[in-house]
Each structure stands twice: as C-alpha cells, then as structure tokens.
Design a protein around this motif. Sequence first.
Motif, PDB file in Angstrom:
ATOM      1  N   ASP A  89       0.809  -1.222   0.000  1.00 40.13           N
ATOM      2  CA  ASP A  89       0.000   0.000   0.000  1.00 40.13           C
ATOM      3  C   ASP A  89       0.845   1.276   0.000  1.00 40.13           C
ATOM      4  N   LEU A  90       2.147   1.148   0.166  1.00 42.30           N
ATOM      5  CA  LEU A  90       3.025   2.321   0.203  1.00 42.30           C
ATOM      6  C   LEU A  90       3.360   2.781  -1.203  1.00 42.30           C
ATOM      7  N   ILE A  91       3.499   4.076  -1.382  1.00 47.78           N
ATOM      8  CA  ILE A  91       3.847   4.663  -2.667  1.00 47.78           C
ATOM      9  C   ILE A  91       5.067   5.559  -2.463  1.00 47.78           C
ATOM     10  N   ILE A  92       6.055   5.418  -3.332  1.00 49.34           N
ATOM     11  CA  ILE A  92       7.248   6.278  -3.275  1.00 49.34           C
ATOM     12  C   ILE A  92       6.842   7.670  -3.759  1.00 49.34           C
ATOM     13  N   PRO A  93       7.045   8.722  -2.919  1.00 49.72           N
ATOM     14  CA  PRO A  93       6.549  10.060  -3.272  1.00 49.72           C
ATOM     15  C   PRO A  93       7.420  10.846  -4.252  1.00 49.72           C
ATOM     16  N   THR A  94       8.719  10.556  -4.327  1.00 48.81           N
ATOM     17  CA  THR A  94       9.602  11.345  -5.190  1.00 48.81           C
ATOM     18  C   THR A  94      10.631  10.450  -5.848  1.00 48.81           C
ATOM     19  N   GLY A  95      11.350  11.020  -6.790  1.00 49.36           N
ATOM     20  CA  GLY A  95      12.471  10.323  -7.395  1.00 49.36           C
ATOM     21  C   GLY A  95      12.099   9.536  -8.644  1.00 49.36           C
ATOM     22  N   GLU A  96      13.044   8.764  -9.090  1.00 51.64           N
ATOM     23  CA  GLU A  96      12.911   8.007 -10.330  1.00 51.64           C
ATOM     24  C   GLU A  96      11.776   6.983 -10.260  1.00 51.64           C
ATOM     25  N   ARG A  97      11.572   6.406  -9.090  1.00 55.98           N
ATOM     26  CA  ARG A  97      10.542   5.377  -8.930  1.00 55.98           C
ATOM     27  C   ARG A  97       9.255   5.939  -8.316  1.00 55.98           C
ATOM     28  N   LYS A  98       9.021   7.207  -8.520  1.00 55.06           N
ATOM     29  CA  LYS A  98       7.828   7.859  -7.982  1.00 55.06           C
ATOM     30  C   LYS A  98       6.581   7.110  -8.454  1.00 55.06           C
ATOM     31  N   GLY A  99       5.683   6.837  -7.493  1.00 51.80           N
ATOM     32  CA  GLY A  99       4.448   6.150  -7.827  1.00 51.80           C
ATOM     33  C   GLY A  99       4.517   4.644  -7.685  1.00 51.80           C
ATOM     34  N   HIS A 100       5.710   4.088  -7.510  1.00 50.23           N
ATOM     35  CA  HIS A 100       5.876   2.643  -7.334  1.00 50.23           C
ATOM     36  C   HIS A 100       5.902   2.291  -5.848  1.00 50.23           C
ATOM     37  N   ASN A 101       5.833   1.006  -5.575  1.00 53.78           N
ATOM     38  CA  ASN A 101       5.959   0.528  -4.200  1.00 53.78           C
ATOM     39  C   ASN A 101       7.432   0.367  -3.856  1.00 53.78           C
ATOM     40  N   PRO A 102       7.827   0.710  -2.624  1.00 58.82           N
ATOM     41  CA  PRO A 102       9.224   0.469  -2.215  1.00 58.82           C
ATOM     42  C   PRO A 102       9.453  -1.030  -2.012  1.00 58.82           C
ATOM     43  N   SER A 103      10.706  -1.433  -2.060  1.00 57.51           N
ATOM     44  CA  SER A 103      11.023  -2.834  -1.825  1.00 57.51           C
ATOM     45  C   SER A 103      10.881  -3.153  -0.344  1.00 57.51           C
ATOM     46  N   LEU A 104      10.734  -4.409  -0.059  1.00 57.85           N
ATOM     47  CA  LEU A 104      10.629  -4.855   1.325  1.00 57.85           C
ATOM     48  C   LEU A 104      11.907  -4.511   2.090  1.00 57.85           C
ATOM     49  N   ALA A 105      13.053  -4.654   1.423  1.00 60.69           N
ATOM     50  CA  ALA A 105      14.334  -4.325   2.054  1.00 60.69           C
ATOM     51  C   ALA A 105      14.405  -2.843   2.421  1.00 60.69           C
ATOM     52  N   SER A 106      13.873  -1.971   1.543  1.00 61.36           N
ATOM     53  CA  SER A 106      13.874  -0.529   1.836  1.00 61.36           C
ATOM     54  C   SER A 106      13.038  -0.220   3.064  1.00 61.36           C
ATOM     55  N   VAL A 107      11.901  -0.888   3.192  1.00 55.50           N
ATOM     56  CA  VAL A 107      11.035  -0.653   4.346  1.00 55.50           C
ATOM     57  C   VAL A 107      11.732  -1.097   5.626  1.00 55.50           C
ATOM     58  N   TYR A 108      12.303  -2.303   5.601  1.00 59.18           N
ATOM     59  CA  TYR A 108      13.007  -2.796   6.791  1.00 59.18           C
ATOM     60  C   TYR A 108      14.203  -1.912   7.134  1.00 59.18           C
ATOM     61  N   ARG A 109      14.944  -1.445   6.119  1.00 62.60           N
ATOM     62  CA  ARG A 109      16.105  -0.584   6.354  1.00 62.60           C
ATOM     63  C   ARG A 109      15.673   0.734   6.980  1.00 62.60           C
ATOM     64  N   ALA A 110      14.586   1.307   6.472  1.00 64.69           N
ATOM     65  CA  ALA A 110      14.079   2.567   7.015  1.00 64.69           C
ATOM     66  C   ALA A 110      13.608   2.389   8.452  1.00 64.69           C
ATOM     67  N   LEU A 111      12.964   1.261   8.741  1.00 64.18           N
ATOM     68  CA  LEU A 111      12.531   0.985  10.117  1.00 64.18           C
ATOM     69  C   LEU A 111      13.729   0.846  11.055  1.00 64.18           C
ATOM     70  N   ALA A 112      14.786   0.178  10.576  1.00 63.57           N
ATOM     71  CA  ALA A 112      15.984   0.018  11.403  1.00 63.57           C
ATOM     72  C   ALA A 112      16.646   1.367  11.674  1.00 63.57           C
ATOM     73  N   GLU A 113      16.714   2.234  10.656  1.00 62.46           N
ATOM     74  CA  GLU A 113      17.303   3.563  10.848  1.00 62.46           C
ATOM     75  C   GLU A 113      16.457   4.395  11.804  1.00 62.46           C
ATOM     76  N   HIS A 114      15.143   4.287  11.684  1.00 66.78           N
ATOM     77  CA  HIS A 114      14.247   5.027  12.586  1.00 66.78           C
ATOM     78  C   HIS A 114      14.431   4.546  14.023  1.00 66.78           C
ATOM     79  N   GLU A 115      14.510   3.238  14.198  1.00 70.61           N
ATOM     80  CA  GLU A 115      14.696   2.681  15.544  1.00 70.61           C
ATOM     81  C   GLU A 115      16.035   3.120  16.132  1.00 70.61           C
TER      82      GLU A 115
END
Length: 114
Positions: free
Chosen positions: A65-91
């Motif tokens: 359900d996630l949509i990339i808001p900017t960049g080359e892949r705008k409008g696509h879904n992020p990869s599962l690895a990107s989501v996990y990486r972002a969660l790890a950085e946030h934590e």
Amino acid sequence: MLFAFFAAMAETEREAIREATLEGLDAAARRGNHGGRPTVITDDVIHAVLRRRAAGEPIEKIRKDLIIPTGERKGHNPSLASVYRALAEHEKAQRHPDAVEQARAEYTVLRQEL
C-alpha cells in the motif's frame, strides 16, 4: 629483484589512489554529498508503517500500500528491504536521539563553513 621493484611501485601507486579517493569522499561529505541513492521512504511513510505495524499488520501487506513520493521510482511501491532498512534507521535514531541531534548540529556548522 625486478619483480620486487615493480610490486613495490604498484603498491605505492595503489596507496596513492586510495588516499586520493578518501580525500575526495571526505571533501564531498563536507559539501553535503554523501553518495548513494536518495531515500525513498519519507518520515510520513515511516509513521504510517509504524501505525499499521502497531495495529498488527505484517510488513509485507503494508508495503503493497506504500507509494514512493519522489524520485525516479515515484508512484511505485518500495522494496521490502527498503522498508526494513528505514525501520531500522528510525529505531536507531529513537535509541540515540542525542547523537542524532549532535550530528545534525555538526552538519549545520560544516555547511555554514562552506
């Protein structure tokens, strides 16, 4: 003896290239260029993931359900690895908020010096 001489010359040249590369990366970092791709997971997306994850939804379902808001892949879904990486950085940022603030302050000072 000739081979030993050429080996020593090659090693010296390799070390000079390595030092020049590191100096270039350091100079770029001082200007604010850190290389790599831009992040595709914004803070808003992270907060949406955290809310839905707290409600018990699996990351795999949330990612669709996630949509990339900017960049080359705008409008696509992020990869599962990107989501996990972002969660790890946030934590990591949540565990060490003073270190994050110190890094931001140092970065601001460096930007003002340039």
